[in-house]
Design a protein around this motif. Structure first.
Motif, short mmCIF file in Angstrom:
data_model
loop_
_atom_site.label_atom_id
_atom_site.label_comp_id
_atom_site.label_asym_id
_atom_site.label_seq_id
_atom_site.Cartn_x
_atom_site.Cartn_y
_atom_site.Cartn_z
N MET A 1 0.85 -1.20 0.00
CA MET A 1 0.00 0.00 0.00
C MET A 1 0.88 1.24 0.00
N THR A 2 0.65 2.11 -0.99
CA THR A 2 1.43 3.33 -1.12
C THR A 2 0.54 4.55 -0.94
N ILE A 3 0.86 5.36 0.09
CA ILE A 3 0.12 6.60 0.34
C ILE A 3 1.04 7.77 0.04
N GLU A 4 0.58 8.64 -0.85
CA GLU A 4 1.33 9.85 -1.20
C GLU A 4 0.55 11.07 -0.72
N ILE A 5 1.23 12.02 -0.11
CA ILE A 5 0.61 13.26 0.35
C ILE A 5 1.02 14.40 -0.58
N ILE A 6 0.02 15.10 -1.13
CA ILE A 6 0.27 16.27 -1.98
C ILE A 6 -0.39 17.47 -1.32
N THR A 7 0.31 18.59 -1.31
CA THR A 7 -0.23 19.80 -0.67
C THR A 7 -0.61 20.84 -1.72
N PHE A 8 -1.64 21.61 -1.34
CA PHE A 8 -2.14 22.71 -2.18
C PHE A 8 -2.35 23.93 -1.29
N GLU A 9 -2.10 25.11 -1.82
CA GLU A 9 -2.34 26.33 -1.04
C GLU A 9 -3.58 27.07 -1.51
N LYS A 10 -4.24 26.57 -2.56
CA LYS A 10 -5.53 27.08 -3.01
C LYS A 10 -6.47 25.91 -3.22
N PHE A 11 -7.68 26.03 -2.68
CA PHE A 11 -8.62 24.92 -2.83
C PHE A 11 -8.93 24.66 -4.31
#
Length: 344
Positions: A1-11
């Motif tokens: 199982m691979t979980i990747e976290i991606i961040t955004f500063e605008k919805f």
């Protein structure tokens, strides 16, 4: 199982189809509706310094979400609750990275499956950003998410009771008349007395879905009400108008008018089968009945008529809310110090 976290500063930068796919597969409070999140970003009531959204992907598919806001002490703790319940104090220029905004009373991590694994990944990601942004504290406010609380405690974060939120499961009641009869004795007498006084008045109740013709008057009344209670900055008038307008079709307003004057109102959110009585404005000048009690009665009747199964009544004012049938649900804060050891 691979979980990747991606961040955004605008919805808006989060792919709409991915977010819709995520929330359609999990129980999602109104405060995570895209319209609410956009309102909190574009028309903030307690403006944050920065915003970051964490999206998790499991094997390439959207699987979890968490919004976080970098804020000053006044924005994080407008009522002084954390100072009293968690004994935390910010430096003069100190900031914190917290989820969700204070105007949300059901903070959680939105996750489709394997919530424990996702929670650990997201806590690590939040801790990392808190360090990068030099926040004094990070964590969560107004949560009853047991899996989140358990994971946070295991990581060494502090969890403390904040306050109660109040709700009534209408689905367990047969009709409005029986609901009134089942209220605590003082609440039953109060409800009947106020309904009688209201019927003898020339006041009327108006319920609106967008377009909300009463909203300009109502946000003014809400701001005056919160100012009267010592927190004038909590519902600023113009941002509140824009915030509610941005929320669109999820909004309903319940108002009472007497002699064509607005004397009380609630701004409410509809979340599938839940009605959230989110923001209130009241005046008791030259009024012979309790507009608060009358609007609660109207909300109950509205719920029965529209097959709503739960009415949420926000936080604070324990005595009057329990008297009118609402039950308390404890909410907790989860607080970590980025400079201290983090075990996850």
């Amino acid at each position: 199982m691979t979980i990747e976290i991606i961040t955004f500063e605008k919805f808006e930068d989060i792919p709409t189809d991915e977010y819709v796919q995520l929330i359609s597969n999990v129980d999602t409070p109104a405060f995570y509706d895209p319209r609410f999140l956009k309102a909190a970003e574009h028309f903030p009531l307690l403006p944050p310094l920065r915003i970051i959204y964490f999206m998790a992907y499991l094997n390439g598919q959207p699987s979890a979400f968490m919004p976080c806001y970098l804020q000053t002490a006044q924005q994080i703790d407008p009522f002084g609750l954390l100072a009293n319940t968690a004994s935390i104090s910010f430096s003069e220029q100190g900031t914190g990275l917290f989820s969700h905004v204070m105007h949300c009373y059901d903070t959680k991590i939105i996750a489709t499956n394997d919530k424990k694994e996702h929670t650990g990944k997201l806590l690590n990601a939040q801790h990392k950003i808190a360090c990068e942004w030099e926040a004094e504290y990070f964590g969560f406010l107004n949560t009853c998410d047991t899996s989140l609380i358990t994971a946070a405690q295991a990581s060494g974060m502090q969890t403390r009771f904040m306050l109660d939120r109040f709700y009534l499961d209408i689905v367990k009641k047969n009709n409005f008349e029986l609901l009134v009869e089942e209220l605590p004795a003082d609440g039953r007498r109060e409800m009947k007395r106020q309904l009688r006084r209201f019927s003898e008045s020339n006041a009327k109740i108006i319920i609106e879905a967008p377009p909300l013709t009463t909203l300009p008057e109502l946000v003014t009344l809400c701001q005056r009400t919160t100012a009267r209670h010592g927190t004038p900055h909590y519902f600023p008038e113009k941002p509140l108008f824009d915030f509610v307008t941005c929320c669109g079709d999820m909004v309903r307003t319940f108002t009472v008018r007497q002699d064509d004057q607005l004397i009380a109102g609630f701004i409410c959110f509809l979340e599938e089968a839940t009605l959230h009585m989110w923001c209130a404005g009241m005046t008791y000048d030259d009024v012979k009945f309790s507009p608060f009690t009358i609007l609660v009665a109207e909300a109950y009747q509205y719920a029965f008529a529209h097959k709503i199964t739960r009415v949420e009544m926000g936080r604070l004012n324990t005595k009057i809310k329990t008297r009118l049938g609402f039950s308390p649900l404890p909410l907790f804060s989860i607080i970590g110090n980025p400079k201290e050891e983090f075990k996850l």
